[in-house]
Design a protein around this motif. Structure first.
Motif, short mmCIF file in Angstrom:
data_model
loop_
_atom_site.label_atom_id
_atom_site.label_comp_id
_atom_site.label_asym_id
_atom_site.label_seq_id
_atom_site.Cartn_x
_atom_site.Cartn_y
_atom_site.Cartn_z
N PRO A 84 -66.75 -3.52 -22.73
CA PRO A 84 -67.33 -2.49 -23.62
C PRO A 84 -66.44 -2.20 -24.84
CG PRO A 84 -67.52 -1.81 -21.32
CD PRO A 84 -66.68 -3.05 -21.33
N SER A 85 -65.10 -2.22 -24.66
CA SER A 85 -64.22 -1.97 -25.81
C SER A 85 -64.35 -3.09 -26.83
CB SER A 85 -62.75 -1.88 -25.37
OG SER A 85 -62.61 -0.93 -24.35
N PHE A 86 -64.41 -4.33 -26.34
CA PHE A 86 -64.55 -5.49 -27.23
C PHE A 86 -65.87 -5.38 -28.01
CE2 PHE A 86 -66.14 -9.92 -27.80
CZ PHE A 86 -65.15 -10.40 -28.64
N VAL A 87 -66.94 -5.04 -27.31
CA VAL A 87 -68.26 -4.93 -27.95
C VAL A 87 -68.24 -3.82 -29.00
CG1 VAL A 87 -70.70 -4.37 -27.52
CG2 VAL A 87 -69.49 -5.95 -26.00
N ARG A 88 -67.56 -2.68 -28.68
CA ARG A 88 -67.45 -1.58 -29.66
C ARG A 88 -66.67 -2.03 -30.89
NH1 ARG A 88 -66.80 1.79 -25.28
NH2 ARG A 88 -64.53 1.73 -25.40
N ASP A 89 -65.59 -2.80 -30.68
CA ASP A 89 -64.78 -3.29 -31.81
C ASP A 89 -65.64 -4.16 -32.73
OD1 ASP A 89 -62.59 -2.06 -30.81
OD2 ASP A 89 -61.42 -3.88 -30.43
N LEU A 90 -66.41 -5.06 -32.11
CA LEU A 90 -67.21 -5.98 -32.93
C LEU A 90 -68.31 -5.23 -33.68
CD1 LEU A 90 -65.54 -8.23 -31.71
CD2 LEU A 90 -67.63 -9.54 -31.38
N ALA A 91 -68.81 -4.14 -33.04
CA ALA A 91 -69.85 -3.35 -33.71
C ALA A 91 -69.33 -2.76 -35.02
CB ALA A 91 -70.33 -2.24 -32.77
N VAL A 92 -68.04 -2.43 -35.05
CA VAL A 92 -67.42 -1.90 -36.28
C VAL A 92 -67.58 -2.90 -37.41
CG1 VAL A 92 -65.20 -1.22 -37.33
CG2 VAL A 92 -65.78 -0.49 -35.00
N ASP A 93 -67.56 -4.20 -37.06
CA ASP A 93 -67.68 -5.24 -38.08
C ASP A 93 -69.12 -5.73 -38.23
OD1 ASP A 93 -64.89 -5.33 -38.68
OD2 ASP A 93 -64.59 -6.34 -36.76
N GLY A 94 -70.04 -4.99 -37.65
CA GLY A 94 -71.46 -5.32 -37.86
C GLY A 94 -72.01 -6.36 -36.91
N VAL A 95 -71.26 -6.73 -35.85
CA VAL A 95 -71.78 -7.72 -34.89
C VAL A 95 -72.58 -6.95 -33.82
CG1 VAL A 95 -71.23 -9.55 -33.24
CG2 VAL A 95 -69.78 -9.20 -35.26
N PRO A 96 -73.89 -7.21 -33.71
CA PRO A 96 -74.70 -6.47 -32.74
C PRO A 96 -74.30 -6.77 -31.29
CG PRO A 96 -76.02 -8.18 -33.82
CD PRO A 96 -74.65 -8.22 -34.45
N ALA A 97 -74.55 -5.81 -30.41
CA ALA A 97 -74.15 -5.95 -29.00
C ALA A 97 -74.78 -7.19 -28.37
CB ALA A 97 -74.55 -4.70 -28.23
N GLU A 98 -76.01 -7.55 -28.78
CA GLU A 98 -76.65 -8.72 -28.16
C GLU A 98 -75.94 -10.02 -28.51
OE1 GLU A 98 -78.19 -6.44 -29.95
OE2 GLU A 98 -79.47 -7.32 -31.50
N GLU A 99 -75.15 -10.03 -29.59
CA GLU A 99 -74.31 -11.20 -29.89
C GLU A 99 -72.94 -11.05 -29.25
OE1 GLU A 99 -73.75 -12.57 -34.00
OE2 GLU A 99 -75.84 -11.99 -34.35
N ALA A 100 -72.40 -9.83 -29.28
CA ALA A 100 -71.03 -9.59 -28.81
C ALA A 100 -70.91 -9.75 -27.30
CB ALA A 100 -70.56 -8.20 -29.25
N GLU A 101 -71.92 -9.31 -26.56
CA GLU A 101 -71.81 -9.35 -25.09
C GLU A 101 -71.73 -10.78 -24.54
OE1 GLU A 101 -74.71 -6.66 -23.49
OE2 GLU A 101 -73.45 -4.95 -24.09
N PRO A 102 -72.65 -11.68 -24.97
CA PRO A 102 -72.51 -13.07 -24.49
C PRO A 102 -71.18 -13.69 -24.89
CG PRO A 102 -74.64 -12.78 -25.59
CD PRO A 102 -73.88 -11.51 -25.77
N LEU A 103 -70.70 -13.34 -26.10
CA LEU A 103 -69.39 -13.85 -26.54
C LEU A 103 -68.30 -13.37 -25.58
CD1 LEU A 103 -68.84 -13.39 -30.41
CD2 LEU A 103 -68.84 -15.51 -29.10
#
Ligand SMILES: NC(=O)c1ccc[n+]([C@@H]2O[C@H](COP(=O)([O-])OP(=O)(O)OC[C@H]3O[C@@H](n4cnc5c(N)ncnc54)[C@H](OP(=O)(O)O)[C@@H]3O)[C@@H](O)[C@H]2O)c1
Length: 268
Positions: free
Chosen positions: A205-224
């Motif tokens: 969840p922290s990684f996904v929140r970090d990526l959201a700051v840079d505009g990466v949606p959760a549906e891309e960040a979670e599989p990554l």
């Protein structure tokens, strides 16, 4: 003798396009902006028509469910369209990608697989740019060693595979010339960029929140995140010889990349 670059607008594809264009090699890019869509097989034949070679860069990842079927269909279509060689970008240590690599061979077109370590440029052209700028490299993985490979070496290797006299049905593992942990990579970036960058292992969840700051949606960040938890377990903590075998020269080190990226203002 036209080469089509599937994923031609991306980091590897656009570089291959530039290299082949500079060498006066007939080449054309294919991606959604030119009407080719992985999600719409009716667009594939037009993308392949008239091509003798194809670079295959699938996004987001070959390991995802359903991608082997996509690669199988593409391989068979390539054969019927007269394509004589395929060069597939794949990932090192990604067990899930192996079925996609195999399926691409379905049409019996010779295909060279380039299994790559983590790209050095992930830190300056991709999802780690923001974390480096903020000085906090946070990943859902322990501080394992990785043999980060220079994207420009990968691209040079792809160009050799696409243009060598005789197509080769082979698999190469491509890595950089040294093993570095993420903390060591962060320290090298600190040294050349003048900003302090530290590494920290975090939960998904922290990684996904970090990526959201840079505009990466959760549906891309979670599989990554889940892919990284899989492959960043030390399985790729070894050097590979694909760059030397394909290019006849050593792979480029992380420090050279980091200096170049800092000088280009990537982290300013
Ligand atoms: N990053 C790493 O460390 C690493 C390491 C090993 C392997 N890999 C593999 O490298 C690949 C990514 O390569 P890359 O960084 O060169 O790609 P990229 O920069 O992410 O670009 C891929 C291109 O594909 C196009 N695209 C996206 N969705 C599409 C769709 N549905 N249909 C058609 N085209 C689409 C996009 O252009 P449009 O917007 O015009 O469609 C995009 O420019 C992945 O397979 C990854 O697993 C990466």
């Amino acid at each position: 003798m036209t080469t089509v670059i599937l994923g031609g607008a991306g980091r590897t594809g656009s570089r291959i396009l530039d290299r082949l264009t500079a060498a006066a090699h007939p080449v054309r890019p294919a991606s959604r902006r030119s009407g080719f869509d992985w999600d719409d097989p009716s667009t594939w034949r037009g993308a392949l028509r008239g091509a003798t070679a194809a670079y295959v860069c699938f996004t987001p990842d070959l390991a995802l469910p359903g991608v082997p079927e996509t690669m199988g269909t593409l391989g068979r279509l390539a054969a019927t369209e007269g394509v004589e060689r395929l060069v597939l970008l794949s990932g090192r240590g990604e067990e899930g990608a192996r079925a996609s690599e195999t399926a691409l061979r379905g049409g019996s077109v010779p295909r060279t697989v380039l299994r790559c370590s983590w790209f050095q440029q992930n830190f300056s052209e991709h999802f780690l740019t923001g974390p480096v700028r903020r000085g906090r490299l946070r990943l859902p993985a322990p501080d394992v060693p990785e043999a980060f490979v220079d994207l420009d070496d990968v691209v040079d290797a792809a160009v050799v595979a696409l243009t060598r006299a005789v197509p080769e049905d082979a698999t190469y593992e491509l890595s950089g010339p040294e093993l570095l942990t993420f903390a060591q990579a962060a320290a090298l970036i600190s040294g050349v960029s003048g900003r302090t960058v530290t590494f920290e292992a975090v939960d998904v969840p922290s990684f996904v929140r970090d990526l959201a700051v840079d505009g990466v949606p959760a549906e891309e960040a979670e599989p990554l995140a889940h892919l990284f938890m899989d492959i960043l377990d030390g399985r790729n903590a070894s050097l590979a010889d694909g760059i030397e075998r394909l290019l006849g020269r050593p792979a480029s080190p992380f420090r050279t990349y980091a200096r170049r990226a800092a000088a280009s203002g990537a982290w300013s």
